[in-house]
Design a protein around this motif. Structure first.
Motif, short mmCIF file in Angstrom:
data_model
loop_
_atom_site.label_atom_id
_atom_site.label_comp_id
_atom_site.label_asym_id
_atom_site.label_seq_id
_atom_site.Cartn_x
_atom_site.Cartn_y
_atom_site.Cartn_z
N ARG A 1 -8.52 -8.79 -7.61
CA ARG A 1 -7.92 -9.73 -8.56
C ARG A 1 -7.68 -11.07 -7.88
O ARG A 1 -7.65 -11.15 -6.65
N PRO A 2 -7.47 -12.14 -8.66
CA PRO A 2 -7.15 -13.44 -8.07
C PRO A 2 -5.86 -13.35 -7.25
O PRO A 2 -4.96 -12.57 -7.59
N ASN A 3 -5.83 -14.09 -6.16
CA ASN A 3 -4.59 -14.22 -5.38
C ASN A 3 -4.16 -13.03 -4.53
O ASN A 3 -3.06 -13.03 -3.99
N VAL A 4 -5.01 -12.03 -4.43
CA VAL A 4 -4.63 -10.88 -3.60
C VAL A 4 -4.87 -11.19 -2.12
O VAL A 4 -4.37 -10.48 -1.24
N GLY A 5 -5.66 -12.23 -1.85
CA GLY A 5 -5.90 -12.62 -0.46
C GLY A 5 -7.34 -12.45 0.02
O GLY A 5 -7.59 -12.36 1.21
N LYS A 6 -8.28 -12.45 -0.91
CA LYS A 6 -9.69 -12.26 -0.55
C LYS A 6 -10.18 -13.39 0.36
O LYS A 6 -10.81 -13.13 1.40
N SER A 7 -9.89 -14.64 -0.06
CA SER A 7 -10.36 -15.79 0.72
C SER A 7 -9.73 -15.78 2.11
O SER A 7 -10.40 -15.99 3.12
N SER A 8 -8.42 -15.51 2.14
CA SER A 8 -7.72 -15.49 3.42
C SER A 8 -8.30 -14.42 4.33
O SER A 8 -8.49 -14.63 5.53
N ASN B 1 -3.61 -5.54 1.19
CA ASN B 1 -3.29 -6.79 1.89
C ASN B 1 -1.85 -7.22 1.60
O ASN B 1 -1.19 -6.68 0.71
N LYS B 2 -1.38 -8.21 2.32
CA LYS B 2 0.00 -8.70 2.24
C LYS B 2 0.97 -7.60 2.67
O LYS B 2 2.09 -7.50 2.15
N THR C 1 -3.47 -4.43 5.71
CA THR C 1 -3.70 -5.69 6.44
C THR C 1 -2.70 -6.76 6.05
O THR C 1 -2.05 -6.68 5.00
N SER C 2 -2.63 -7.76 6.90
CA SER C 2 -2.00 -9.02 6.52
C SER C 2 -2.94 -10.12 6.95
O SER C 2 -3.15 -10.34 8.15
N ALA C 3 -3.54 -10.76 5.95
CA ALA C 3 -4.45 -11.86 6.28
C ALA C 3 -3.64 -13.03 6.85
O ALA C 3 -4.18 -13.88 7.54
N LEU C 4 -2.33 -13.00 6.59
CA LEU C 4 -1.47 -14.07 7.09
C LEU C 4 -1.21 -13.91 8.59
O LEU C 4 -1.40 -14.83 9.38
N ASP D 1 2.50 -7.39 5.27
CA ASP D 1 3.68 -7.99 5.90
C ASP D 1 4.86 -8.14 4.94
O ASP D 1 6.02 -8.19 5.36
N LEU D 2 4.55 -8.21 3.65
CA LEU D 2 5.62 -8.42 2.67
C LEU D 2 6.20 -7.11 2.11
O LEU D 2 7.16 -7.13 1.35
P1 GDP Z 1 -7.80 -14.81 -3.34
O1 GDP Z 1 -7.62 -15.43 -4.66
O2 GDP Z 1 -7.84 -13.32 -3.48
O3 GDP Z 1 -8.91 -15.32 -2.55
O4 GDP Z 1 -6.42 -15.06 -2.53
P2 GDP Z 1 -6.14 -16.14 -1.40
O5 GDP Z 1 -6.78 -15.75 -0.13
O6 GDP Z 1 -6.43 -17.49 -1.93
O7 GDP Z 1 -4.56 -15.93 -1.20
C1 GDP Z 1 -3.65 -16.14 -2.24
C2 GDP Z 1 -2.30 -16.46 -1.64
O8 GDP Z 1 -1.79 -15.35 -0.90
C3 GDP Z 1 -2.37 -17.61 -0.63
O9 GDP Z 1 -1.20 -18.38 -0.80
C4 GDP Z 1 -2.36 -16.90 0.73
O10 GDP Z 1 -1.80 -17.68 1.75
C5 GDP Z 1 -1.52 -15.70 0.44
N1 GDP Z 1 -1.86 -14.56 1.30
C6 GDP Z 1 -3.09 -14.07 1.50
N2 GDP Z 1 -3.03 -12.97 2.30
C7 GDP Z 1 -1.73 -12.80 2.63
C8 GDP Z 1 -1.04 -11.83 3.45
O11 GDP Z 1 -1.60 -10.90 4.01
N3 GDP Z 1 0.32 -11.97 3.53
C9 GDP Z 1 0.97 -12.95 2.91
N4 GDP Z 1 2.29 -13.00 3.05
N5 GDP Z 1 0.37 -13.87 2.14
C10 GDP Z 1 -0.99 -13.80 1.98
#
Ligand code: GDP
Length: 442
Positions: A196-203, A306-307, A336-339, A309-310
């Motif tokens: 889904r959007p915002n899950v952290g794929k790009s990160s 992902n995320k 994982t934590s992409a952060l 850490d939270l």
């Molecule tokens: P995408 O839409 O799936 O590609 O998601 P993005 O990579 O753009 O990430 C969406 C938001 O989540 C951004 O603000 C990232 O910084 C944040 N984010 C991504 N991965 C993590 C993670 O592992 N931990 C935390 N705390 N934030 C994350």
């Protein structure tokens, strides 16, 4: 004699085999030639006549197989008993389907019975061929052949070609499924990152390709805007399909860029799919929809939570995600934590491991050992016949065909699938199983 000529050797590569079994002079050699085509039919009426061809590549209705006359191998055997045993062993060893050829004019002989008895124990489909039925007037004699217990005999006349179409139809019906067009497992590994959007794929992708590992190239995919990222991993290329939008978020057309259609296309172009979840939210309905699509497409599956850490209630969340995955046991879940980078280094090794499982092949002997053990522990329910034998007929994803009974209730199907998984692994890989009814009845 037993060495096939080179052209046949070439033609037979990877093709299913059909072995002709039968006592001497029932017309195996003539039938073999008949299968190839009328123009090459040669009748040998003299017992023990030297055969110059024992194998032939045959095509029928778009299917190819190699027909083998096993009778040609046993002439040096001492005594009929040994000849019969050797012929059957030989056929069972090399064939996918067996034709038991009998002479409908002379009727059932002791040797035919002996062959039938041995073949009934073989874990292979057997077709009973009633040869020398040159006209309809001779058909009543065919009824006698039912006592061999090999199902319906197919009347043919090898000399005149009568019934050969029906016989060929029956043969191709019983051949193992052919490998379907699938991505090649020996090419560079192709993975998709979806979610889904915002899950952290790009990160996540930026972590994987960005820092320590250089991007080798960006290769255009099948559609103009589907640009893949190819990275070097231990000196070998790995492809992440359709990642252009991930790496340059400015180019993405918002949420729509990662829409379901695009996700489906990426899944289809990959071998193993990494479904990224937001671990804080857990496994949502939309996530389940995506994983279901991965399984439907026959791709390997790795879930990335992902995320991480939270997440506060870590143990509970992990168990919950595993449970809500709702597919089959053994799908890897990487936290994982992409952060922070936590767990990110486990993503690619996990994808590679699942890809290996996805492309794995196990031997027929291993499959049958598992089937026998499974049934010994937990026999099929009342009214459902025994599973007689099975084989893996394809990989990427693995496909199995199991003969014995076509009507297997879902619970028993799952049991069989789980036993195959327990024995062979296939973690993260969907398994296809088709159950087929008794081969000798068609
Ligand atoms: P995408 O839409 O799936 O590609 O998601 P993005 O990579 O753009 O990430 C969406 C938001 O989540 C951004 O603000 C990232 O910084 C944040 N984010 C991504 N991965 C993590 C993670 O592992 N931990 C935390 N705390 N934030 C994350």
């Amino acid at each position: 004699m037993s060495d096939p000529s080179p052209p046949v050797e070439e033609a037979r590569a990877g093709k299913p085999k059909v072995a002709l079994v039968g006592r001497q002079n029932v017309g195996k050699s003539t039938l073999l030639n008949r299968l190839l085509g009328a123009r090459e039919a040669i009748a040998h009426e003299t017992p023990g006549v030297t055969r110059d061809r024992v194998e032939m590549a045959v095509r029928w209705r778009g299917r190819a197989f190699v027909a083998v006359d096993t009778g040609g191998y046993v002439r040096r055997a001492r005594g009929i008993e040994e000849a019969v045993a050797r012929q059957v062993d030989r056929a069972v060893e090399q064939a996918d389907v067996i034709l038991l050829v009998v002479d409908a004019v002379t009727g059932v002989q002791e040797e035919d019975e002996d062959l039938a008895r041995r073949l009934r124990r073989a874990r292979l489909p057997v077709v009973l061929v009633a040869n020398k039925v040159d006209s309809a007037a001779q058909e009543p004699g065919v009824a006698d052949l039912y006592r061999l217990g090999m199902g319906d005999p197919i009347p043919v006349s090898s000399i005149h070609g009568r019934g050969s179409g029906e016989l060929l139809d029956r043969i191709v019906e019983l051949l193992p499924e052919q490998h379907e067009a699938q991505p090649e497992v020996d090419g560079e590994p192709a993975f998709a990152i979806v979610g889904r959007p915002n899950v952290g794929k790009s990160s996540l992708l930026n972590r994987l390709v960005g820092e320590e590992r250089a991007v080798v190239s960006e290769t255009p995919g099948t559609t103009r805007d589907a640009v893949d990222s190819v990275i070097a991993w231990d000196g070998r290329p790995l492809r992440f399909v359709d990642t252009a939008g991930f790496r340059r978020p400015s180019r993405a057309e918002g949420v729509e860029y990662y829409g379901f259609l695009r996700t489906v296309r990426a899944i289809d172009r990959s071998e193993v799919v990494c479904v990224v979840l937001d671990a804080q939210e857990g496994m949502t309905t939309e996530d389940r929809r995506i994983t279901a699509r991965v399984i439907e497409a026959g791709r390997g599956l790795v879930a990335v939570a992902n995320k991480w850490d939270l997440v506060e209630e870590r143990a509970g969340r992990y168990a919950e995600i595993r449970e809500r995955l709702g597919v089959f046991p053994g799908v890897p879940v990487v936290r994982t934590s992409a952060l922070t980078g936590l767990g990110v280094n486990r993503v690619v090794p996990t994808l590679l491991k699942v890809r290996e499982e996805w492309g794995r092949r196990v031997t027929t002997a291993e499959v049958n050992r598992v089937l026998q053990q499974a049934q010994a522990e937990h026999p099929p329910p009342r009214g459902v016949g025994r599973l007689r034998y099975g084989a893996q007929v394809a990989s990427g994803p693995p496909r199995f065909v199991i003969f014995g009974t076509g009507t297997v209730p879902p619970a028993y199907r799952r049991f069989v699938e789980n036993r195959l998984r327990a024995a062979f692994g296939f973690d993260g890989v969907p398994i296809r199983i088709s159950f087929r009814g008794r081969a000798s009845r068609g």
